[in-house]
Design an enzyme around this catalytic site. Structure first.
Site, PDB file in Angstrom:
ATOM      1  N   GLY A  26       5.407 -45.193 -43.267  1.00  0.00           N
ATOM      2  CA  GLY A  26       6.496 -45.504 -42.853  1.00  0.00           C
ATOM      3  C   GLY A  26       6.813 -43.763 -42.494  1.00  0.00           C
ATOM      4  N   GLN A  28       8.424 -40.574 -42.639  1.00  0.00           N
ATOM      5  CA  GLN A  28       6.958 -39.944 -42.947  1.00  0.00           C
ATOM      6  C   GLN A  28       6.021 -40.244 -43.183  1.00  0.00           C
ATOM      7  OE1 GLN A  28       8.774 -36.431 -43.298  1.00  0.00           O
ATOM      8  NE2 GLN A  28      10.385 -36.247 -42.161  1.00  0.00           N
ATOM      9  N   ARG A  48       2.223 -51.491 -48.831  1.00  0.00           N
ATOM     10  CA  ARG A  48       1.917 -53.298 -48.941  1.00  0.00           C
ATOM     11  C   ARG A  48       2.096 -53.460 -47.462  1.00  0.00           C
ATOM     12  NH1 ARG A  48       8.012 -53.596 -52.571  1.00  0.00           N
ATOM     13  NH2 ARG A  48       6.843 -52.843 -54.291  1.00  0.00           N
ATOM     14  N   ASP A  82      14.601 -43.713 -49.986  1.00  0.00           N
ATOM     15  CA  ASP A  82      15.403 -43.159 -51.687  1.00  0.00           C
ATOM     16  C   ASP A  82      15.407 -44.713 -52.209  1.00  0.00           C
ATOM     17  OD1 ASP A  82      15.568 -40.395 -50.792  1.00  0.00           O
ATOM     18  OD2 ASP A  82      17.546 -40.773 -49.867  1.00  0.00           O
ATOM     19  N   HIS A 107      12.011 -35.598 -50.915  1.00  0.00           N
ATOM     20  CA  HIS A 107      13.058 -35.549 -50.881  1.00  0.00           C
ATOM     21  C   HIS A 107      13.358 -36.265 -51.883  1.00  0.00           C
ATOM     22  CE1 HIS A 107      17.674 -35.661 -49.977  1.00  0.00           C
ATOM     23  NE2 HIS A 107      17.648 -36.870 -49.853  1.00  0.00           N
ATOM     24  N   ASP A 190      21.243 -31.689 -48.554  1.00  0.00           N
ATOM     25  CA  ASP A 190      20.782 -33.024 -47.157  1.00  0.00           C
ATOM     26  C   ASP A 190      21.707 -33.359 -47.028  1.00  0.00           C
ATOM     27  OD1 ASP A 190      17.761 -34.146 -45.271  1.00  0.00           O
ATOM     28  OD2 ASP A 190      19.117 -35.584 -46.533  1.00  0.00           O
ATOM     29  N   GLU A 194      24.016 -34.425 -43.788  1.00  0.00           N
ATOM     30  CA  GLU A 194      24.201 -35.851 -43.686  1.00  0.00           C
ATOM     31  C   GLU A 194      25.169 -36.949 -43.701  1.00  0.00           C
ATOM     32  OE1 GLU A 194      19.383 -37.247 -45.081  1.00  0.00           O
ATOM     33  OE2 GLU A 194      21.378 -38.122 -45.791  1.00  0.00           O
ATOM     34  N   GLU A 230      27.736 -34.504 -23.292  1.00  0.00           N
ATOM     35  CA  GLU A 230      27.372 -33.149 -23.214  1.00  0.00           C
ATOM     36  C   GLU A 230      27.194 -32.761 -24.616  1.00  0.00           C
ATOM     37  OE1 GLU A 230      30.141 -30.614 -20.837  1.00  0.00           O
ATOM     38  OE2 GLU A 230      30.512 -33.054 -19.518  1.00  0.00           O
ATOM     39  N   SER A 251      32.019 -20.763 -20.383  1.00  0.00           N
ATOM     40  CA  SER A 251      33.147 -20.369 -19.926  1.00  0.00           C
ATOM     41  C   SER A 251      33.812 -19.874 -21.118  1.00  0.00           C
ATOM     42  CB  SER A 251      33.169 -21.321 -18.400  1.00  0.00           C
ATOM     43  OG  SER A 251      35.065 -22.214 -19.312  1.00  0.00           O
TER      44      SER A 251
END
Length: 337
Positions: A26, A28, A48, A82, A107, A190, A194, A230, A251
């Protein structure tokens, strides 16, 4: 003290006599498999049947079951979500992991929260590129790489750290740098990032800012540009120069507002809630909640996601983005005008 590693620190010959199984093709997994193969590593894919299986075939692999891939490999890297990783591991992988093998993760979630308890006679490593799989691949192809965290949970053979470094080099990460981290550090940081900053905190701040402007009489399109559009410009400045560099590029008016009003938004009450969220992560409360949500069929997950898809800011954004034929003129940084 954190150690920093570069290409000279990773020896690909460590993987020369090994076969690496990538379990899951998938987000990664596909990038890891392709980068390692291009680096000369022997790679087998466990996947699979389905879209990811077909993609692996298109990329020149001959995917097999996770069980078969595990049995043929010396380094088994779990690249699954996970919430499903533990089930696949127990059903299809665990029995095939042999003494002296290396079991790897990108992970640390399942190890950190005890959903997977590796056997005591294998090396257990972490190689976590700091970015999505498509960037792991695109940066590699561009001759660069992403930063990565590497870790060792178990070092049975005495080679675990070297295997992690070699793997990171094969991904292209050592072209930038890799840093040591424990499974707990990587996982907790991590999840916290998130929930509090990158996704949860940012989207909540954008939605609240947009609503406040519209309620105050601002046209939705104007509000969208100011609080959503922005964001990418400011993030680019932060990436290039940190907080100080960003402030030098905007600025004086914007910087003064940043310095004096920002602390009123992120105040002591917000920091207290951040600490609460971190404690929920460390205690395992969030992990337990998420796994139970998945097992229940994701009812709350789907309800919340569907609710946000109908927000005014999303309706306005879809219309505005549809009219964006390409990048705008250089230097359009509203915060610096």
């Amino acid at each position: 003290m954190t150690n920093e590693y570069h290409e000279q620190d990773g020896d690909l010959s460590v993987l020369a006599e090994r076969t690496v199984a990538i379990i899951g093709y998938g987000n990664q997994g596909h990038a890891h498999a392709l980068n390692l193969r291009d680096s000369g590593v022997d790679v087998i894919v466990g996947q699979r049947p389905g879209d990811s299986f077909d993609r692996a075939v298109e990329d020149g692999f001959e995917p097999v079951t996770a069980t078969r891939a595990t049995g043929q490999a010396d380094v088994v890297m779990l690249m699954l979500p996970d919430e499903t990783m533990a089930d696949v591991y127990h059903e299809e992988v665990a029995a095939g992991v042999e003494a002296g093998d290396a079991l790897g993760f990108c992970h640390g979630f399942n190890v950190r929260f005890g959903l997977i308890e590796p056997p005591p006679d294998v090396d257990v490593i972490l190689v976590s590129p700091k970015g999505p799989g498509r960037h792991v691949r695109s940066e590699f192809l561009a001759g660069s790489g992403l930063f990565a965290l590497i870790g060792v949970h178990q070092d049975v053979t005495g080679n675990a750290h070297d295997i992690a470094l070699a793997y990171a080099r094969g991904l292209g990460c050592l072209r930038r740098a890799a840093f040591d981290a424990t499974f707990a550090e990587e996982t907790e940081a991590d999840l916290f990032g998130e929930q509090v900053t990158l996704c949860g905190g940012t989207t909540a701040l954008i939605k609240a800012s947009f609503d406040t402007l519209v309620e105050g009489g601002c046209r939705p399109e104007v509000a969208y540009f100011e609080v959503m559009h922005e964001i990418s410009l400011i993030v680019d400045l932060l990436m290039k120069g940190g907080i100080t560099g960003m402030r030098r590029a905007i600025s004086n008016t914007a910087e003064y507002g940043d310095l004096t009003r920002g602390p009123r938004i992120i105040d002591d009450r917000t920091r207290d809630e951040m600490r609460n969220i971190l404690e929920e992560i460390k205690s395992g409360q969030f992990a337990k909640e998420w796994i139970e949500e998945h097992k229940a069929g994701l009812p709350n997950f789907r309800r919340l996601a569907e609710k946000d898809e109908t927000l005014l800011i999303e309706e306005v954004g879809r219309r505005i983005r549809a009219n964006m034929g390409g990048p705008g003129p250089k230097g359009q940084d509203g915060a610096g005008d």
